[in-house]
Design an enzyme around this catalytic site. Structure first.
Site, short mmCIF file in Angstrom:
data_model
loop_
_atom_site.label_atom_id
_atom_site.label_comp_id
_atom_site.label_asym_id
_atom_site.label_seq_id
_atom_site.Cartn_x
_atom_site.Cartn_y
_atom_site.Cartn_z
N ARG A 154 0.84 -1.19 0.00
CA ARG A 154 0.00 0.00 0.00
C ARG A 154 0.88 1.24 0.00
O ARG A 154 1.89 1.29 0.71
CB ARG A 154 -0.92 0.02 1.24
CG ARG A 154 -2.16 -0.87 1.11
CD ARG A 154 -3.13 -0.37 0.06
NE ARG A 154 -4.27 -1.24 -0.20
CZ ARG A 154 -4.33 -2.17 -1.16
NH1 ARG A 154 -3.30 -2.38 -1.95
NH2 ARG A 154 -5.43 -2.89 -1.33
N GLU A 176 -1.87 7.51 -5.54
CA GLU A 176 -2.16 6.76 -6.77
C GLU A 176 -3.56 7.00 -7.33
O GLU A 176 -3.76 6.91 -8.54
CB GLU A 176 -1.91 5.26 -6.58
CG GLU A 176 -2.88 4.57 -5.65
CD GLU A 176 -2.53 3.07 -5.53
OE1 GLU A 176 -1.44 2.75 -5.07
OE2 GLU A 176 -3.38 2.25 -5.90
N HIS A 230 -0.22 -0.45 -10.33
CA HIS A 230 -1.00 -1.31 -9.42
C HIS A 230 -1.49 -2.57 -10.15
O HIS A 230 -2.68 -2.89 -10.15
CB HIS A 230 -2.17 -0.53 -8.80
CG HIS A 230 -2.60 -1.10 -7.47
ND1 HIS A 230 -2.93 -0.32 -6.38
CD2 HIS A 230 -2.74 -2.38 -7.06
CE1 HIS A 230 -3.28 -1.09 -5.37
NE2 HIS A 230 -3.17 -2.36 -5.75
P1 NAD Z 1 -2.03 -10.92 4.93
O1 NAD Z 1 -3.03 -10.39 5.90
O2 NAD Z 1 -2.10 -12.35 4.53
O3 NAD Z 1 -0.56 -10.68 5.50
C1 NAD Z 1 -0.15 -9.46 6.06
C2 NAD Z 1 0.88 -9.77 7.14
O4 NAD Z 1 1.40 -8.55 7.64
C3 NAD Z 1 0.29 -10.52 8.35
O5 NAD Z 1 1.03 -11.69 8.61
C4 NAD Z 1 0.41 -9.50 9.48
O6 NAD Z 1 0.65 -10.12 10.75
C5 NAD Z 1 1.61 -8.70 9.03
N1 NAD Z 1 1.74 -7.41 9.68
C6 NAD Z 1 0.75 -6.59 10.14
N2 NAD Z 1 1.30 -5.49 10.71
C7 NAD Z 1 2.64 -5.63 10.61
C8 NAD Z 1 3.76 -4.82 11.01
N3 NAD Z 1 3.58 -3.65 11.64
N4 NAD Z 1 5.01 -5.28 10.76
C9 NAD Z 1 5.20 -6.46 10.13
N5 NAD Z 1 4.20 -7.26 9.73
C10 NAD Z 1 2.94 -6.85 9.96
O7 NAD Z 1 -2.11 -9.94 3.67
P2 NAD Z 1 -1.68 -10.27 2.17
O8 NAD Z 1 -2.81 -10.88 1.45
O9 NAD Z 1 -0.35 -10.94 2.20
O10 NAD Z 1 -1.52 -8.77 1.58
C11 NAD Z 1 -0.45 -7.92 1.99
C12 NAD Z 1 -0.57 -6.56 1.35
O11 NAD Z 1 -0.56 -6.64 -0.07
C13 NAD Z 1 -1.84 -5.78 1.70
O12 NAD Z 1 -1.47 -4.44 1.99
C14 NAD Z 1 -2.62 -5.77 0.44
O13 NAD Z 1 -3.45 -4.65 0.37
C15 NAD Z 1 -1.50 -5.70 -0.59
N6 NAD Z 1 -1.95 -6.13 -1.93
C16 NAD Z 1 -1.43 -5.52 -3.04
C17 NAD Z 1 -1.86 -5.90 -4.31
C18 NAD Z 1 -1.30 -5.28 -5.58
O14 NAD Z 1 -1.85 -5.55 -6.66
N7 NAD Z 1 -0.25 -4.48 -5.53
C19 NAD Z 1 -2.82 -6.90 -4.44
C20 NAD Z 1 -3.31 -7.53 -3.30
C21 NAD Z 1 -2.87 -7.14 -2.05
#
Ligand code: NAD
Length: 339
Positions: free
Chosen positions: A244, A273, A304
């Protein structure tokens, strides 16, 4: 073809905000299940809610809010659920939906690999200096000096910040390629031990050649990469943000590229964005910081698109349609957004 649903159980599902990429998967799903799906290209809102009359279930994917009046209308049409074909469900008014006994679902993990693979792609592009070589070749310069010597992935230590669905998929691939993977996450997952060495953020920053963010955006992660964070990283670090935009302070990022504290960075998201991504505009109309950043040979920006694969679109469509049927039938799905 034999439809699997008995005739009396065939459901009519209205699919809002359908894009052409989704159509082949909708057609395959209807063939397989025997249910009927009507697709429209408008989002669900006060103006379009009437279209749901006479349907058994609805699904949408959209970035615009589904406001209060919509839920009462849906309840009146005897619609019992909304299946969102995306991760983020901030478009929904949860209390209002629950007040009208409308069950909700999202697609939380349509393809973690899609994002992980693109993160890896851009990491390779950075370490091979592909943008620099491409730009030089566009001017006729085909020398080695035009781009510079590369590093090899197995020599790198990568800090994965947030080892959830996407971070885990990335860590597994990096480990398979021989890289050392450090994981930073408040949740410890023992099953990741074969390919992740869990450590603290400060330790990871002091050892990493590459830092990759895969956390959600929350109070703790908003502008996590601030001045203090950049002060802790090693000269020559590569930074990747495919999570994000608001996780990284872009002023600090620009300073770090300018001072060469960062050897490179690849971003699929930025804090601003919504002002330019998913839009077609004149390059001069881009936000000032973006215009400056894209001038760097070692800064890669993408619109994105990390999620945008055939597998992800297929899963978004199929999971949401399956959830719609399950919830109308009173069944249980792990994708349900609980009250
Ligand atoms: P997820 O919930 O499976 O994993 C996120 C992890 O981050 C969890 O294990 C959580 O414990 C950890 N976390 C939370 N706070 C933290 C901190 N302060 N320090 C370290 N770790 C921390 O989520 P996901 O499905 O793996 O998605 C992760 C990110 O990817 C999200 O922000 C999502 O919006 C983004 N995303 C981007 C795209 C893209 O197209 N660019 C697409 C989908 C998701």
């Amino acid at each position: 073809l034999i439809a699997s649903a008995p005739l009396e159980d065939i459901m009519k599902i209205l699919m809002y905000n359908t894009v052409s990429d989704e159509m082949p998967y909708v057609e395959k799903w209807t063939e397989k299940t025997g249910h009927e799906v009507v697709t429209i290209d408008q989002p669900l809102n006060e103006t379009t809610v009437d279209r749901a009359k006479g349907f058994d279930a609805i699904t949408t994917q959209q970035t615009t809010a589904i406001n209060v009046p919509v839920y009462a209308q849906l309840a009146q049409f005897n619609i019992k659920q909304i299946a969102i074909r995306q991760v983020g469900y901030d478009v929904l008014d949860l209390p209002e939906a629950f007040a009208h006994n409308i069950r909700l679902s999202n697609v939380a993990a349509y393809s973690p690999r899609a994002i992980a693979e693109y993160t890896l792609t851009q990491l390779f592009n950075l370490i091979r200096h592909n943008k620099k070589f491409d730009r030089a070749m566009n001017t006729g310069d085909y020398t080695w000096a035009a781009g510079g010597q590369a590093r090899e992935i197995h020599d790198l230590t990568v800090a994965v910040i947030g080892v959830g669905r996407i971070g885990t998929a990335l860590a597994e691939m990096l480990h398979a390629l021989g890289a050392t993977v450090l994981g930073v996450d408040p949740i410890y997952r023992a099953q990741n031990e074969p390919f992740v060495t869990y450590t603290t953020l400060d330790d990871a920053l002091s050892r990493a050649d590459v830092i990759s963010f895969h956390t959600p955006l929350n109070d703790e992660t908003r502008y996590m990469a601030d001045e203090n964070f950049f002060a802790k990283i090693q000269p020559g670090t590569i930074m990747l943000n495919f999570a994000r935009g608001e996780i990284v302070d872009m002023v600090e990022l620009e300073k770090a590229l300018e001072s060469k504290l960062l050897a490179g960075a690849a971003f699929d998201v930025t804090p601003n964005e919504n002002d330019f991504m998913n839009q077609k505009q004149d390059i001069t109309a881009l936000p000032a910081d973006v215009k400056r950043l894209i001038e760097y040979d070692n800064f890669l920006l993408s619109p994105h698109i990390a999620f945008y694969t055939n597998t992800a679109i297929k899963n978004m469509v199929e999971m949401a349609l399956n959830d719609a049927v399950t919830m109308v039938n009173g069944g249980v799905t792990e994708n349900e957004i609980l009250r």
